[in-house]
Design a protein around this motif. Structure first.
Motif, PDB file in Angstrom:
ATOM      1  N   ALA A  35      -7.028 -15.496   4.386  1.00 47.53           N
ATOM      2  CA  ALA A  35      -6.036 -14.898   3.489  1.00 47.53           C
ATOM      3  C   ALA A  35      -6.695 -13.874   2.572  1.00 47.53           C
ATOM      4  O   ALA A  35      -7.861 -14.010   2.191  1.00 47.53           O
ATOM      5  CB  ALA A  35      -5.361 -15.992   2.651  1.00 47.53           C
ATOM      6  N   GLY A  36      -5.942 -12.828   2.252  1.00 48.41           N
ATOM      7  CA  GLY A  36      -6.405 -11.858   1.273  1.00 48.41           C
ATOM      8  C   GLY A  36      -7.206 -10.688   1.807  1.00 48.41           C
ATOM      9  O   GLY A  36      -7.609  -9.808   1.045  1.00 48.41           O
ATOM     10  N   ILE A  37      -7.470 -10.637   3.129  1.00 51.87           N
ATOM     11  CA  ILE A  37      -8.269  -9.527   3.645  1.00 51.87           C
ATOM     12  C   ILE A  37      -7.359  -8.342   3.952  1.00 51.87           C
ATOM     13  O   ILE A  37      -6.155  -8.481   4.159  1.00 51.87           O
ATOM     14  CB  ILE A  37      -9.062  -9.939   4.903  1.00 51.87           C
ATOM     15  CG1 ILE A  37      -8.113 -10.205   6.079  1.00 51.87           C
ATOM     16  CG2 ILE A  37      -9.916 -11.149   4.636  1.00 51.87           C
ATOM     17  CD1 ILE A  37      -8.845 -10.471   7.378  1.00 51.87           C
ATOM     18  N   SER A  38      -7.959  -7.153   3.967  1.00 47.76           N
ATOM     19  CA  SER A  38      -7.199  -5.936   4.230  1.00 47.76           C
ATOM     20  C   SER A  38      -6.996  -5.741   5.732  1.00 47.76           C
ATOM     21  O   SER A  38      -7.608  -6.434   6.553  1.00 47.76           O
ATOM     22  CB  SER A  38      -7.942  -4.726   3.666  1.00 47.76           C
ATOM     23  OG  SER A  38      -9.157  -4.528   4.378  1.00 47.76           O
ATOM     24  N   ARG A  39      -6.144  -4.770   6.070  1.00 50.83           N
ATOM     25  CA  ARG A  39      -5.898  -4.492   7.490  1.00 50.83           C
ATOM     26  C   ARG A  39      -7.172  -4.021   8.172  1.00 50.83           C
ATOM     27  O   ARG A  39      -7.462  -4.405   9.307  1.00 50.83           O
ATOM     28  CB  ARG A  39      -4.804  -3.423   7.612  1.00 50.83           C
ATOM     29  CG  ARG A  39      -4.509  -3.004   9.053  1.00 50.83           C
ATOM     30  CD  ARG A  39      -3.889  -4.142   9.830  1.00 50.83           C
ATOM     31  NE  ARG A  39      -3.864  -3.882  11.257  1.00 50.83           N
ATOM     32  CZ  ARG A  39      -2.860  -4.238  12.046  1.00 50.83           C
ATOM     33  NH1 ARG A  39      -1.823  -4.876  11.547  1.00 50.83           N
ATOM     34  NH2 ARG A  39      -2.902  -3.991  13.331  1.00 50.83           N
ATOM     35  N   LYS A  40      -7.950  -3.192   7.463  1.00 52.76           N
ATOM     36  CA  LYS A  40      -9.199  -2.701   8.048  1.00 52.76           C
ATOM     37  C   LYS A  40     -10.165  -3.855   8.304  1.00 52.76           C
ATOM     38  O   LYS A  40     -10.802  -3.929   9.363  1.00 52.76           O
ATOM     39  CB  LYS A  40      -9.860  -1.680   7.119  1.00 52.76           C
ATOM     40  CG  LYS A  40     -11.153  -1.092   7.679  1.00 52.76           C
ATOM     41  CD  LYS A  40     -11.770  -0.096   6.723  1.00 52.76           C
ATOM     42  CE  LYS A  40     -13.020   0.530   7.329  1.00 52.76           C
ATOM     43  NZ  LYS A  40     -14.028  -0.485   7.711  1.00 52.76           N
ATOM     44  N   GLU A  41     -10.264  -4.764   7.329  1.00 60.09           N
ATOM     45  CA  GLU A  41     -11.144  -5.918   7.511  1.00 60.09           C
ATOM     46  C   GLU A  41     -10.656  -6.790   8.671  1.00 60.09           C
ATOM     47  O   GLU A  41     -11.463  -7.329   9.443  1.00 60.09           O
ATOM     48  CB  GLU A  41     -11.194  -6.735   6.223  1.00 60.09           C
ATOM     49  CG  GLU A  41     -11.906  -6.041   5.071  1.00 60.09           C
ATOM     50  CD  GLU A  41     -11.766  -6.782   3.753  1.00 60.09           C
ATOM     51  OE1 GLU A  41     -12.710  -6.740   2.940  1.00 60.09           O
ATOM     52  OE2 GLU A  41     -10.692  -7.398   3.549  1.00 60.09           O
ATOM     53  N   ALA A  42      -9.344  -6.914   8.801  1.00 60.36           N
ATOM     54  CA  ALA A  42      -8.780  -7.690   9.901  1.00 60.36           C
ATOM     55  C   ALA A  42      -9.121  -7.053  11.242  1.00 60.36           C
ATOM     56  O   ALA A  42      -9.499  -7.744  12.205  1.00 60.36           O
ATOM     57  CB  ALA A  42      -7.263  -7.808   9.734  1.00 60.36           C
ATOM     58  N   ASP A  43      -9.008  -5.722  11.326  1.00 65.58           N
ATOM     59  CA  ASP A  43      -9.331  -5.026  12.573  1.00 65.58           C
ATOM     60  C   ASP A  43     -10.804  -5.167  12.917  1.00 65.58           C
ATOM     61  O   ASP A  43     -11.171  -5.382  14.077  1.00 65.58           O
ATOM     62  CB  ASP A  43      -8.961  -3.540  12.449  1.00 65.58           C
ATOM     63  CG  ASP A  43      -7.461  -3.309  12.461  1.00 65.58           C
ATOM     64  OD1 ASP A  43      -6.730  -4.201  12.935  1.00 65.58           O
ATOM     65  OD2 ASP A  43      -7.016  -2.241  12.002  1.00 65.58           O
ATOM     66  N   ASP A  44     -11.665  -5.044  11.898  1.00 64.22           N
ATOM     67  CA  ASP A  44     -13.110  -5.176  12.134  1.00 64.22           C
ATOM     68  C   ASP A  44     -13.446  -6.581  12.637  1.00 64.22           C
ATOM     69  O   ASP A  44     -14.263  -6.747  13.560  1.00 64.22           O
ATOM     70  CB  ASP A  44     -13.882  -4.889  10.839  1.00 64.22           C
ATOM     71  CG  ASP A  44     -13.816  -3.428  10.435  1.00 64.22           C
ATOM     72  OD1 ASP A  44     -13.459  -2.592  11.291  1.00 64.22           O
ATOM     73  OD2 ASP A  44     -14.114  -3.129   9.262  1.00 64.22           O
ATOM     74  N   LEU A  45     -12.822  -7.575  12.025  1.00 62.65           N
ATOM     75  CA  LEU A  45     -13.083  -8.954  12.430  1.00 62.65           C
ATOM     76  C   LEU A  45     -12.559  -9.202  13.840  1.00 62.65           C
ATOM     77  O   LEU A  45     -13.199  -9.886  14.650  1.00 62.65           O
ATOM     78  CB  LEU A  45     -12.413  -9.910  11.439  1.00 62.65           C
ATOM     79  CG  LEU A  45     -12.917 -11.361  11.390  1.00 62.65           C
ATOM     80  CD1 LEU A  45     -14.426 -11.411  11.199  1.00 62.65           C
ATOM     81  CD2 LEU A  45     -12.222 -12.108  10.257  1.00 62.65           C
ATOM     82  N   ALA A  46     -11.408  -8.610  14.167  1.00 58.05           N
ATOM     83  CA  ALA A  46     -10.833  -8.770  15.502  1.00 58.05           C
ATOM     84  C   ALA A  46     -11.750  -8.169  16.564  1.00 58.05           C
ATOM     85  O   ALA A  46     -11.919  -8.734  17.652  1.00 58.05           O
ATOM     86  CB  ALA A  46      -9.454  -8.119  15.562  1.00 58.05           C
TER      87      ALA A  46
END
Length: 334
Positions: A35-46
């Motif tokens: 929770a709380g991460i940005s879209r960019k962080e989500a894409d990087d993690l994906a």
């Protein structure tokens, strides 16, 4: 990218989905992102998780993450924010040889063996070593467990296996409830004016030492903007410490406080009484006066009723009186 936005518990969250045909087989995985991460962080993690999946499923590398990997990631990302950072890192470094190469997905057998080693009075070479208490062992494992949970949170390991860790149970609950006589004896033996005032305030408010030292005095009572449970609270001022609340301002350090307290309790003949016991004494006085546990918990600032239940044995007499009323007549009712 296989990222979708969902709503969970009223909050926007990102979910990663992996669905591919690899070497003739369909592979599908889904994971909720922190929770709380940005879209960019989500894409990087994906991207990272997808690469890991391809690598693992195609046999490029073994999907094995060690506890050492988890600890390193935790220290690197969060170490600078730890309040007990220096102490924690020294403990993790000391025991690193015992966990560094251990698979983070195989914790039950390892933790059982590790606890046994920490309790032992000899090391692996048969040399004498100091065995740790269960409280100290629990502390070490708590640091390691936090690192493994963090690794799971950021996607380094797929399954959080920390529930399988064997961690000794420790009962640190004290059962000493100083009465007013004991409190006054220690206060009268205290030579430091501020500590003498704090002793009385603790007994008549139930506040912790740190709360007393930083509390602000207002018309409503002692005001605390930040407490142990993270919530602000106001404690009414007892008439017997009203003068102290107006006149005494605390300027001493914690070290000075501890030195004055230890001298006072020893001089008064109560060398084993802890300052925190005065808080228990306050709870005992309220309960003996007929105050219910819920209200006592409110005065003490307990976030959960579980914390207040430690005083439940003090209401035995009232419970007996309640049971005695069963079947009694009320007017014409039976």
């Amino acid at each position: 990218m296989p990222i979708e936005t969902i709503t969970k518990a009223g909050r926007r969250r990102y979910r990663w989905t992996f669905e591919r045909i690899i070497e003739g087989g369909r592979v599908r995985k889904a994971k909720l992102l922190p929770a709380g991460i940005s879209r960019k962080e989500a894409d990087d993690l994906a991207r990272k998780w997808e690469a890991d999946q391809y690598a693992h499923l195609s046999g490029a590398r073994k999907a094995s993450v060690t506890i050492g990997d988890c600890v390193q990631a935790h220290v690197t990302d969060k170490g600078s924010t730890w309040k007990d950072g220096r102490k924690r890192m020294l403990i993790l470094k000391k025991w690193a040889p015992e966990y560094a190469e251990q698979d983070a997905n195989d914790l039950h057998a390892w933790s059982t063996k590790f606890v046994g080693y920490m309790r032992a009075s000899a090391d692996h070479l048969g040399r004498p070593k100091r065995p740790l208490s269960d409280a100290a062992i629990r502390n070490v494992l708590a640091y390691i467990r936090a690192s493994i949970k963090y690794a799971h949170k950021i996607g380094r390991i797929e399954v959080d296996q920390t529930a399988r860790m064997v961690i000794p149970a420790v009962n640190n609950e004290r059962h000493h409830y100083p009465q007013r006589k004991e409190m006054l004896e220690i206060a009268r033996a205290c030579k430091h004016r501020e500590v003498r005032a704090a002793i009385r305030i603790a007994f008549y408010s139930g506040m912790r030492r740190g709360e007393i030292l930083r509390a602000k005095v207002s018309r409503q009572g002692y005001s605390l903007d930040d407490t142990k449970n993270g919530r602000p609270r106001i404690i009414p001022i007892h008439p017997r410490v009203a003068v102290l609340a107006r006149r005494v301002r605390f300027t001493l350090t914690v070290k000075q406080f501890e030195e004055a307290w230890k001298k006072a309790r020893t001089a008064a003949g109560h060398p084993n009484t802890k300052f925190h016991d005065l808080r228990h004494g306050a709870a005992s006085e309220m309960i003996n006066a007929g105050i219910d546990l819920f209200t006592v918990g409110g005065v003490l600032g307990h976030k959960s009723v579980v914390s207040t239940k430690r005083y439940s044995h003090l209401v035995t007499d009232r419970l007996a009186a309640a049971v005695g009323k069963i079947g009694q007549k009320r007017g014409n009712l039976v």
